[in-house]
Enzyme design. Sequence first.
Site, PDB file in Angstrom:
ATOM      1  N   ASN A 111       0.707  -1.257   0.267  1.00 32.32           N
ATOM      2  CA  ASN A 111      -0.002   0.051   0.010  1.00 32.32           C
ATOM      3  C   ASN A 111       0.697   1.397   0.079  1.00 32.32           C
ATOM      4  O   ASN A 111       0.454   2.369  -0.308  1.00 32.32           O
ATOM      5  CB  ASN A 111      -0.937  -0.159   1.149  1.00 32.32           C
ATOM      6  CG  ASN A 111      -1.898  -0.996   1.050  1.00 32.32           C
ATOM      7  OD1 ASN A 111      -2.468  -1.344  -0.192  1.00 32.32           O
ATOM      8  ND2 ASN A 111      -2.881  -1.476   2.092  1.00 32.32           N
ATOM      9  N   CYS A 163      -9.479  -4.679  -6.671  1.00 28.60           N
ATOM     10  CA  CYS A 163     -10.562  -5.642  -5.735  1.00 28.60           C
ATOM     11  C   CYS A 163     -11.743  -4.720  -5.966  1.00 28.60           C
ATOM     12  O   CYS A 163     -11.915  -3.694  -5.577  1.00 28.60           O
ATOM     13  CB  CYS A 163      -9.924  -5.963  -4.744  1.00 28.60           C
ATOM     14  SG  CYS A 163      -8.513  -6.913  -4.541  1.00 28.60           S
ATOM     15  N   ARG A 197     -16.589   2.485  -3.264  1.00 29.43           N
ATOM     16  CA  ARG A 197     -15.301   2.960  -2.841  1.00 29.43           C
ATOM     17  C   ARG A 197     -15.218   4.153  -3.616  1.00 29.43           C
ATOM     18  O   ARG A 197     -14.223   4.070  -4.418  1.00 29.43           O
ATOM     19  CB  ARG A 197     -14.026   2.125  -3.021  1.00 29.43           C
ATOM     20  CG  ARG A 197     -14.407   0.812  -2.358  1.00 29.43           C
ATOM     21  CD  ARG A 197     -13.355  -0.161  -2.565  1.00 29.43           C
ATOM     22  NE  ARG A 197     -12.238   0.001  -2.191  1.00 29.43           N
ATOM     23  CZ  ARG A 197     -10.854  -0.621  -2.257  1.00 29.43           C
ATOM     24  NH1 ARG A 197     -10.786  -1.507  -3.459  1.00 29.43           N
ATOM     25  NH2 ARG A 197      -9.749  -0.460  -1.645  1.00 29.43           N
ATOM     26  N   ILE A 256     -14.427   8.013  -5.332  1.00 28.29           N
ATOM     27  CA  ILE A 256     -13.098   8.820  -5.204  1.00 28.29           C
ATOM     28  C   ILE A 256     -13.598  10.216  -4.836  1.00 28.29           C
ATOM     29  O   ILE A 256     -12.948  11.361  -5.356  1.00 28.29           O
ATOM     30  CB  ILE A 256     -12.319   8.579  -6.498  1.00 28.29           C
ATOM     31  CG1 ILE A 256     -12.868   8.931  -7.782  1.00 28.29           C
ATOM     32  CG2 ILE A 256     -11.597   7.380  -6.280  1.00 28.29           C
ATOM     33  CD1 ILE A 256     -12.046   8.899  -8.951  1.00 28.29           C
ATOM     34  N   ASP A 273      -8.189  -4.636   6.090  1.00 29.70           N
ATOM     35  CA  ASP A 273      -7.544  -5.567   5.221  1.00 29.70           C
ATOM     36  C   ASP A 273      -7.205  -6.922   5.801  1.00 29.70           C
ATOM     37  O   ASP A 273      -6.745  -7.801   5.274  1.00 29.70           O
ATOM     38  CB  ASP A 273      -6.205  -5.013   4.606  1.00 29.70           C
ATOM     39  CG  ASP A 273      -6.412  -4.017   3.499  1.00 29.70           C
ATOM     40  OD1 ASP A 273      -7.440  -3.920   2.915  1.00 29.70           O
ATOM     41  OD2 ASP A 273      -5.330  -3.179   3.058  1.00 29.70           O
TER      42      ASP A 273
END
Length: 428
Positions: free
Chosen positions: A23, A116, A121, A123, A304
């Site tokens: 990440n 994924c 999600r 932006i 995660d």
Amino acid sequence: MQKLLIEGGHDLTGQVRISGAKNSAVALLPAAILADSAVTIEGLPEISDVDTLGDLLEEIGGSVSRDGQDITIHPEKMMAMPLPNGKVKKLRASYYFMGAMLGKFNKAVIGLPGGCFLGPRPIDQHIKGFEALGAEVTNEQGAIYLRANELRGARIYLDVVSVGATINIMLAAVKAKGRTTIENAAKEPEIIDVATLLTNMGAKIKGVGTDVIRIDGVPSLHGCRHTIIPDRIEAGTYAIAAAAKGKEVIIDNVIPQHLESLIAKLREMDVTIEESDEQLYIARNRPLKSVDIKTLVYPGFPTDLQQPFTSLLTQATHSGVITDTIYSARLKHIDELRRMNAVIKVEGGSVIVSGPVQLEGARVKASDLRAGASLIIAGLLADGITEITGLDHIDRGYERLTEKLSSLGANIWREEMTDIEIMQDQNM
């Protein structure tokens, strides 16, 4: 295409070394666009996401050379090439090209990113930040177009704590005129890592690791060398595997402070953990007690690690409740774990795991990166052989996973899939 096979029941023992943080890597590589000379990043994980980002940097005119785990990027000939399609859609973190290219060229065209699927999600916080800095942002035919005459510092309040938005706004703001203040900023170690790289390049950034970040724009940034931090999620995955099926496991090249929430929960479950500066010693010599977890932004329990932790809870006495407040749709591993005899219920936004149960080997499919980790841990615990497909997800984030687990004593290997198996897998 390959599948992963695991013969369960083998105890893990020995030492495993953690790779550089995925990440961080996915943001550090685009950040190199902002420099005027060569940037070398040391200790990068050898995973497909890093390969994809290297290819994208070359698409816009950069020169990328790799020496083992070190990558050198020459950005001198980069141009504001549109990236509306192709590899940019393969991973979600390609959105960092928006902030980096906007910061360097005052314009960018980036295809809406992939990676994924974890439910919604958006932006929108990234776009809010870019607009506050003076950019015009439009969505045209599945790509985001960013244009600015010039970028000026601004005060930006994030409506939700977002790692991606915090990093992307930092990338866009480091060369903007004046001061940018990001309020309600995320505090993850990976953000500190990116800010350290930018500071080494000449950026002026203060407050990283707190919820208010201040950036004073500079006219130019130069190249540098930077060593990436260890991957706390990979370390956490091996810690969970050690708690599930370990005798004595040492996890090397880890920063224990980055895993305090996980370590606390494992200790609650009666797992023995000893910490040193760069290592964790994990031993399981008592039955596991069940616990509840709720994912939160850092320093809370990482989303995660929610899926791998689900597999561990199948071995604990009584029921544990998992609530993911970050990505509520992160549930695709549950049906696969049920195929392996796990007793799991979904009620509202929570997952209830009952145990202990003897998991059984089965044919299962990884729907995303951390679901894959969950199924691998379940495979280590299961009676018989577990076949896992969807390895492209797993290879995005875990370096040499088969070799690392084998070195700890797992019986794990890969095989090529037959044409019939590939067809069956596509219908799963």
